[in-house]
Motif scaffolding. Structure first.
Motif, short mmCIF file in Angstrom:
data_model
loop_
_atom_site.label_atom_id
_atom_site.label_comp_id
_atom_site.label_asym_id
_atom_site.label_seq_id
_atom_site.Cartn_x
_atom_site.Cartn_y
_atom_site.Cartn_z
N ILE A 1 38.22 42.48 29.78
CA ILE A 1 39.33 41.67 30.25
C ILE A 1 39.00 40.82 31.46
O ILE A 1 39.67 39.81 31.70
CB ILE A 1 40.57 42.53 30.54
N ALA A 2 37.99 41.20 32.21
CA ALA A 2 37.64 40.40 33.39
C ALA A 2 36.21 40.69 33.80
O ALA A 2 35.68 41.77 33.52
CB ALA A 2 38.58 40.70 34.56
N CYS A 3 35.62 39.72 34.46
CA CYS A 3 34.26 39.90 34.97
C CYS A 3 34.09 39.03 36.21
O CYS A 3 34.66 37.93 36.29
CB CYS A 3 33.23 39.52 33.91
N TYR B 1 35.84 35.50 35.38
CA TYR B 1 36.17 35.18 33.99
C TYR B 1 37.24 36.16 33.52
O TYR B 1 37.22 37.33 33.89
CB TYR B 1 34.93 35.30 33.11
N TYR B 2 38.15 35.66 32.68
CA TYR B 2 39.25 36.50 32.21
C TYR B 2 39.47 36.31 30.72
O TYR B 2 39.28 35.22 30.17
CB TYR B 2 40.55 36.14 32.93
N ALA B 3 39.90 37.38 30.09
CA ALA B 3 40.36 37.27 28.71
C ALA B 3 41.70 36.54 28.71
O ALA B 3 42.47 36.63 29.68
CB ALA B 3 40.52 38.66 28.10
N ASP B 4 41.99 35.86 27.64
CA ASP B 4 43.25 35.11 27.56
C ASP B 4 44.46 36.01 27.73
O ASP B 4 45.49 35.60 28.24
CB ASP B 4 43.33 34.37 26.22
N SER B 5 44.32 37.27 27.28
CA SER B 5 45.45 38.19 27.33
C SER B 5 45.88 38.55 28.74
O SER B 5 47.01 39.01 28.95
CB SER B 5 45.11 39.46 26.55
N VAL B 6 44.99 38.35 29.71
CA VAL B 6 45.32 38.75 31.09
C VAL B 6 45.23 37.60 32.08
O VAL B 6 45.59 37.76 33.25
CB VAL B 6 44.42 39.91 31.57
N LYS B 7 44.75 36.47 31.62
CA LYS B 7 44.59 35.33 32.51
C LYS B 7 45.91 34.98 33.15
O LYS B 7 46.96 35.00 32.51
CB LYS B 7 44.03 34.14 31.71
N ASP B 8 45.88 34.67 34.42
CA ASP B 8 47.05 34.31 35.22
C ASP B 8 47.92 35.51 35.59
O ASP B 8 48.92 35.35 36.29
CB ASP B 8 47.91 33.24 34.52
N ARG B 9 47.56 36.70 35.11
CA ARG B 9 48.30 37.90 35.50
C ARG B 9 47.44 38.90 36.27
O ARG B 9 47.94 39.62 37.13
CB ARG B 9 48.87 38.60 34.26
N LEU C 1 46.63 43.94 38.96
CA LEU C 1 47.40 43.75 37.73
C LEU C 1 48.83 43.39 38.12
O LEU C 1 49.47 44.10 38.89
CB LEU C 1 47.44 45.04 36.90
N THR C 2 49.35 42.31 37.60
CA THR C 2 50.72 41.90 37.85
C THR C 2 51.42 41.57 36.54
O THR C 2 50.77 41.41 35.50
CB THR C 2 50.78 40.69 38.79
N SER C 3 52.73 41.47 36.61
CA SER C 3 53.54 41.13 35.42
C SER C 3 53.16 42.00 34.23
O SER C 3 52.97 41.51 33.11
CB SER C 3 53.37 39.65 35.07
N LEU C 4 53.06 43.29 34.47
CA LEU C 4 52.60 44.20 33.42
C LEU C 4 53.62 44.32 32.31
O LEU C 4 54.84 44.31 32.54
CB LEU C 4 52.30 45.57 34.03
#
Length: 120
Positions: free
Chosen positions: A48-50, A58-66, A82-85
């Protein structure tokens, strides 16, 4: 030998936030990219992130911006905010150290995971 330990997981309501930490011991993280992964029940593990050693992220689309990944080389730690879970974020979250300074697919060390449960 490098060892990673995650912490910060727990139970959170939808819309809530958590801060996960990844602490390294027995070796320095500063020359390695650090990744966060998660595995939800019945699903495969996904990255999900690196963050590279130069702090490119870098972020997966599923978590980008959150979600937000960061690192503190002085403390030998990495963090995932982690936000907006949502319910779909329920999973065991793992950090891993890469063989290289960039986000390759060669992960040399894994933590034991920390569980995040999103539920009302």
């Amino acid at each position: 030998q490098l060892r990673l330990v995650e912490s910060g997981g727990g139970l959170v309501q939808p819309g809530g936030s958590l801060r996960l930490s990844c602490a390294g011991s027995g070796g320095a993280l500063e020359t390695s990219a650090i990744g966060w992964f998660r595995q939800a029940p019945g699903k495969e593990r996904e990255q999900i992130a690196c963050i590279t050693s130069q702090e490119y992220t870098y972020y997966a689309d599923s978590v980008k911006d959150r979600f937000a990944i960061s690192r503190d080389n002085a403390k030998n730690t990495a963090t995932l905010q982690l936000t907006s879970l949502s319910l779909g974020d329920t999973a065991v979250y793992y950090c891993a150290a890469n063989q290289w300074y960039y986000c390759s697919d060669q992960w040399r060390t894994w933590g034991q995971g920390t569980r995040v449960t999103v539920s009302s």
